[in-house]
Design an enzyme around this catalytic site. Structure first.
Site, short mmCIF file in Angstrom:
data_model
loop_
_atom_site.label_atom_id
_atom_site.label_comp_id
_atom_site.label_asym_id
_atom_site.label_seq_id
_atom_site.Cartn_x
_atom_site.Cartn_y
_atom_site.Cartn_z
N GLY A 248 -96.37 9.29 -45.62
CA GLY A 248 -97.77 9.55 -45.35
C GLY A 248 -98.75 8.77 -46.21
CD GLU B 141 -89.12 11.29 -45.10
OE1 GLU B 141 -89.68 12.13 -44.38
OE2 GLU B 141 -87.88 11.18 -45.17
N PRO B 142 -92.00 6.40 -47.06
CG PRO B 142 -92.35 4.49 -48.37
CD PRO B 142 -91.49 5.72 -48.27
NE ARG C 147 -100.70 5.19 -41.79
CZ ARG C 147 -100.88 5.31 -40.48
NH1 ARG C 147 -101.37 4.29 -39.80
NH2 ARG C 147 -100.63 6.45 -39.86
CB CYS D 27 -107.27 -1.32 -14.46
SG CYS D 27 -107.60 -2.96 -13.85
CD GLU D 28 -105.86 4.05 -18.22
OE1 GLU D 28 -106.37 4.89 -18.98
OE2 GLU D 28 -104.68 4.08 -17.86
C1 LIG Z 1 -93.43 9.10 -39.45
C2 LIG Z 1 -92.70 9.74 -40.55
C3 LIG Z 1 -92.80 9.24 -41.85
C4 LIG Z 1 -93.70 8.09 -42.21
O1 LIG Z 1 -95.04 8.40 -42.09
P1 LIG Z 1 -96.15 7.37 -42.58
O2 LIG Z 1 -97.42 8.10 -42.43
O3 LIG Z 1 -96.06 6.20 -41.68
O4 LIG Z 1 -95.82 7.05 -43.99
C5 LIG Z 1 -92.05 9.84 -42.84
N1 LIG Z 1 -91.24 10.89 -42.56
C6 LIG Z 1 -91.13 11.40 -41.33
C7 LIG Z 1 -90.22 12.54 -41.10
C8 LIG Z 1 -91.86 10.85 -40.28
O5 LIG Z 1 -91.74 11.36 -39.06
#
Ligand SMILES: *Cc1c(COP(=O)(O)O)cnc(C)c1O
Length: 418
Positions: free
Chosen positions: A231, A274-275, A277, A346-347
């Protein structure tokens, strides 16, 4: 090229001195351009988040699962999160070993679970009913459970993935049932995980949810790891000077909490983040071409080849992407005006940027859509039978490499049976 408005890509040297207009001439439009140096930098930033030694980064590859970028992440020493058997398959092709892959499942079939089990990939389970299913097909197996700590975060309701209004995770009140199923099937609960949502720019919610997760962890004495989730946000409003997430401060806060907590727990267990983005977002600029400029009932439109088939984030989440303007011909204008940048689908909702104040745009201009590396290409489609664009990597040595070719017309009919 004439740089009409290009401060951000200049500051970060995203094109490594190359001319984006020439890139479009050479490789076609639209075009996702990635910078290898920046991608690697982001991998390293995340790896150095904590001082706590027993720590690793799992790249949440759904943000961008290009095979070449995955291989680079693997080279950088990242592990990887998968969201489907397809992701597991692609990640193995990119060189990740089964023990480096963590499958975060959500409402999956027994077949999908079996795919992970047969490939020796650890699964995180998202509900009591799925834990029961897992136990019934893999008695005695290793497993992780995803909890929902009761509070979430995110830039849009659709991406808040913990708290009271989301399908994700197991509530702490079901801990007795979790323990019961683990006992019933003799499962080995090796880890617990959470993910509260996407794109936070300050760490309060992350820290709060970490504390909740740790209190859940105290229910289990033999954990190997705790996964704090992703996140981590990036500043999408760079042209306005938006502040970055303060990783030093956040890292320090997390360190303080977990160094203290492991003393209490009695073992220096493994911690993960777990990044998604954060790793690929900022290394990429999406290039597209302005094919028409017009006024409709008082509103100015720039019509481009950047429909929501190419980049859906603005349409799906009202997301903002900064826009740069590059021009081939020596055409000057001192005018700044509000312009709505639209695609060719086309939207009516096919809007990339609504009423954006920008230097005057002309036909033939190339636009650079910034921070397009995460949830960009992976969410593209063939809607309107349009061809998905190519992905180009500018390597560290300055050479260019197409890392995914543009779709062809034949690709559009490949799967039909006549
Ligand atoms: C999508 C997701 C992430 C990564 O989220 P980001 O906002 O892209 O860092 C991490 N863990 C899980 C379980 C996700 O579904």
């Amino acid at each position: 090229m004439i740089k009409i408005y290009s401060d951000v890509t200049t500051d970060y040297n995203i094109f490594e001195g190359k001319d984006p207009i020439e890139l479009v001439e050479k490789y076609g439009s639209p075009l996702y351009v990635y910078n290898e140096r920046i991608f690697r930098d982001k991998c390293r930033e995340m790896k150095s988040l904590l001082k706590y030694p027993n720590f690793s980064v799992s790249y949440s590859a759904k943000a961008n699962s290009n095979l070449t970028l995955l291989s680079i992440a693997q080279e950088e020493g990242l592990n990887v999160d998968a969201m489907s058997p397809g992701e597991i398959y692609v990640q193995q092709k990119a060189g990740f070993k089964p023990e480096q892959i963590f499958y975060i499942s959500n409402n999956v079939s027994a077949e999908e679970m079996k795919y992970a089990i047969d490939n020796d990939v650890l699964i995180s389970i998202d509900s009591i009913s799925q834990l029961e299913l897992f136990g019934s097909i893999n008695r005695g197996g290793r497993v992780a459970v995803r909890f929902n700590p009761g509070h979430g975060a995110g830039h849009n309701a659709k991406v808040v993935t913990a708290g009271k209004n989301t399908k994700f995770g197991v509530e702490a009140k079901y801990l007795p049932q979790v323990k019961e199923i683990i006992k019933k099937y003799d499962l080995n609960l090796v880890g617990i995980n959470q993910h509260i949502g996407s794109l936070f720019l300050e760490g309060t919610a992350y820290i709060e949810s970490l504390k909740s997760l740790l209190s859940i962890a105290e229910n289990f004495k033999d954990l190997e790891f705790i996964d704090m989730g992703g996140g981590f946000g990036i500043p999408y409003h760079k042209q306005e000077g938006q502040e970055r997430l303060d990783l030093k401060k956040l890292g320090k806060e997390i360190d303080t909490i977990i160094f203290e907590w492991v003393k209490k727990y009695g073992r220096e267990i493994h911690f993960k983040i777990e990044p998604g983005r954060y790793i690929p977002a900022e290394c990429s600029v999406l290039l597209g071409t302005v094919h028409a400029v017009k006024e409709n009932y008082g509103r100015k439109y720039a019509g481009t080849d950047l429909g929501f088939n190419v980049l859906i984030r603005p349409v799906m989440y009202d997301s903002h992407h900064d826009v740069e303007i590059y021009r081939k011909v020596d055409l000057k204008s001192d005018i700044k005006e509000n312009v709505t940048i639209v695609g060719n689908i086309c939207e009516t909702g096919d809007i990339l940027a609504y009423e954006r104040l920008l230097p005057q745009i002309f036909e033939g201009d190339v636009l650079g859509i910034l921070d397009a590396g995460a949830y960009g290409y992976v969410m593209s489609s063939n809607y309107n039978n349009r061809l998905r664009p190519a992905e180009l990597l500018i390597k560290e040595d300055g050479t260019e490499k197409i890392i995914r070719r543009r779709d062809t017309l034949e690709d559009l009919i490949r799967n039909y049976e006549l």
